[in-house]
Design an enzyme around this catalytic site. Structure first.
Site: not given
Ligand code: MOS
Length: 590
Positions: A361, A480, A485, A553, A556
């Site tokens: 997702g 990015i 997304t 990433g 989180e």
């Protein structure tokens, strides 16, 4: 016995009567539990404790000292799609699993060992995953069960889908934590000593040690520092990964204590953080791959209108007490080497890019296509990505915010090798492979993402109800790759941070050892009406010391610090400091 339908299976299972021989059991985490111990490592391999400099001396002689305790509750991952697996056992033996997982290759590896099969006898297919957040990063008991069941009926597929209620016992959860923060500072707010000590639980049957205080190791300059973790083994399910394990609960403690230190020093909490900005990673001494926390704080303060903030309890709008809060965010910018990508040219401007990665997702299908098209120098329409299958080349877990950069690095390398071997006018059928190598700067730079979160809350003066009309998050996470997304990922993290701050709490009945609010009616999460205005932005940058992609990433970092920013805003609105999550109305009604 296997059933033809889920309904029959559930009905039959409900008719089975178990008789237990009861033993003494212990499911309650306590800070003074006699079985407390120090694990060898904390997830996924950090030292359990760190100590640097004369801490007690620094704290004893500090002009200002904050010494407070914070707690976070047990929380459960609830991806919209519950865990589900279909297994087909064929003679050979060969087992094929259609599984909902973040880690197809990892599932195959683990099941092969558990079931005594060859790794090559197991195929795991998982092209689309309805969320995972860590709970699908590893196989769970249902995977083993469904393969054993399939073995009873070779040639017939066997399906097992966990119910929402079963997910509260079978798919992992976030440990509750006790955290003690001690921060000593001089009169100007410069931190001289910083200690973060956590107590958390694990299961007697298997150790999982959450890295609650690891984020603190790299956050602020401090002459002396200590971090530690202590575990209590209990008769509970094994805790596991849940979005930002470690940083999510740990940054609630650290950033709440920073807010308290700012007040104790008479400093603006943004200014306090800026004063304690470390030049290099305090933990390792290494230079940052990039660190733009100060810029995030300044830009966020501007976007949010931080200068409008008043003294605690000073702003009221009718029945509502209004407050503003801030906290910093961080998450490691890790890349896991070893993933392999294969690129072949099918003719007629058609490139296949194959890698056993997952899209949970997060948009990996899209961003890997972008990375491949960019690396090959072709329009994105000429690239066809295949992921989610162990028949594809090995990919590491889609977890720890490492997916894009680990899998993307393999794709970059495969594209480089492809062009080297086949040039820009390849023959149809031309194929090359590339492996994501350890980045040359991996041992000489410290890669982390950073962010700043600003929140406005309104607290009903009579009922203690907390509303969050506005949140502003500014993040620094390297390049990015896809703004659409990325925005969704960061916003999702902030929503979950709000959920952690105000709602989530798994309530265990200690006489039964069972989570009793095991459904989405009673395990509270925010609904649309709870989420109003979330402003997400990021700095325009590229971090080539972190990995070949220059990205970090973002799955989180959005959840880290959010709960502390909300607690800070609640304090600013009411003058009440809530140190125990979640911030429910009863804590705010005097
Ligand atoms: Mo995430 S908890 O590393 O899937």
């Amino acid at each position: 016995m296997l059933a033809d339908t889920s309904e029959t299976a559930r009905q039959a299972a409900a008719l089975v009567r178990f008789h237990y021989q009861e033993d003494e059991h212990d499911t309650r985490l306590r800070e003074d539990h006699p079985d407390l111990y120090a694990p060898d490592k904390v997830n996924p391999g950090f030292p359990c404790d760190t100590e640097d400099g004369p801490l007690e001396q620094a704290l004893a002689s500090a002009a200002v000292l904050v010494d407070e305790r914070y707690t976070t509750p047990m929380e459960h991952n609830n991806p919209l799609e519950p865990h589900a697996c279909i297994a087909l056992w064929e003679e050979g033996p060969r087992v094929t699993l259609n599984d909902s997982t973040q880690n197809a290759h990892g599932v195959a590896r683990t099941l092969a060992r558990v079931l005594g099969l060859e790794r090559s006898d197991i195929r795991v297919i998982s092209p689309y995953v309805g969320g995972g957040f860590g709970s699908k990063g590893l196989p769970h008991a249902h995977n083993v069960l469904v393969v054993l069941a399939a073995k009873m009926v070779p040639g017939t597929p066997v399906r097992m889908a966990l119910t929402r209620q079963q997910m509260f016992s079978l798919a992992g959860y976030r440990t509750p934590t006790f955290q003690r923060l001690r921060i000593g500072a001089d009169a100007d707010g410069r931190i001289t000593g910083l200690a973060h000590e956590a107590v958390e639980q694990t299961a007697r049957i298997k150790e999982f040690a959450e890295q609650t205080t690891v984020g603190t190791r790299s956050m602020y300059a401090a002459g002396a520092r200590r971090t530690s973790h202590r575990l209590v083994p209990l008769d509970v399910p094994v805790p596991s990964w849940m979005r930002a394990p470690g940083e999510a609960p740990g940054m609630f403690g650290l950033e709440s204590a920073m807010d308290e230190l700012a007040i104790a020093c008479g400093l603006d909490p943004v200014e306090l953080r800026i004063r304690n900005e470390p030049e290099s990673d305090p933990e390792t001494g290494l230079p940052w791959s990039s660190r733009h926390l100060v810029e995030c704080l300044r830009r966020g303060a501007e976007r949010f209108g931080w200068s409008q903030r008043g003294l605690p309890g000073a702003r009221r709008d009718g029945d509502w007490l209004v407050g503003m809060g801030v906290a910093a965010s961080t998450y490691p910018g890790s890349m896991i080497p070893g993933s392999v990508a294969e690129i072949s040219y099918g003719g007629l401007g058609h490139y296949s890019v194959r890698i056993g990665a997952a899209d949970i997702g997060t948009g990996n299908w899209t961003v890997l296509s972008q990375v491949a098209a960019d690396a090959l120098g072709v329009p994105i329409g000429e690239v066809h990505v295949e992921i989610g299958d162990t028949d594809l080349p090995m990919a590491t877990v889609e977890g720890g915010s490492t997916g894009l950069v680990s899998h993307g690095s393999a794709v970059l390398e495969a594209a480089r090798v492809f062009r080297e071997e086949h040039g820009y006018s390849p023959e149809a059928g031309a194929t090359s492979r590339g492996t994501a190598a350890k980045h040359p700067d991996a041992d000489t730079y410290s890669p982390h993402s950073f962010g700043a979160q600003f929140v406005e809350v309104r607290v009903d003066a009579d009922t203690g109800e907390v509303r969050v009309p506005r949140m502003v998050g500014v993040f620094s996470a390297g390049r990015i790759v896809n703004p659409r997304t990325a925005r969704s990922q960061l916003m999702g993290g902030m929503v979950w941070g709000l959920s952690m701050a105000l709602h989530e709490h798994s309530v265990m009945d200690h006489s039964l050892g069972l989570v009793v609010n095991h459904d989405l009616a009673e395990y509270h999460i925010p609904s649309h009406a709870d989420i109003v205005d979330i402003d997400v932005s990021w700095l325009d940058e590229e971090d080539l010391h972190a990995n070949a992609l220059g990205a970090k990433g973002i799955g989180e970092i959005g959840i880290t610090g959010t709960a502390a920013a909300i607690a800070s805003a609640v304090h600013n609105a009411t003058g009440i400091r809530v140190r125990d999550l979640p911030i429910t109305p009863d804590r705010l009604v005097r």
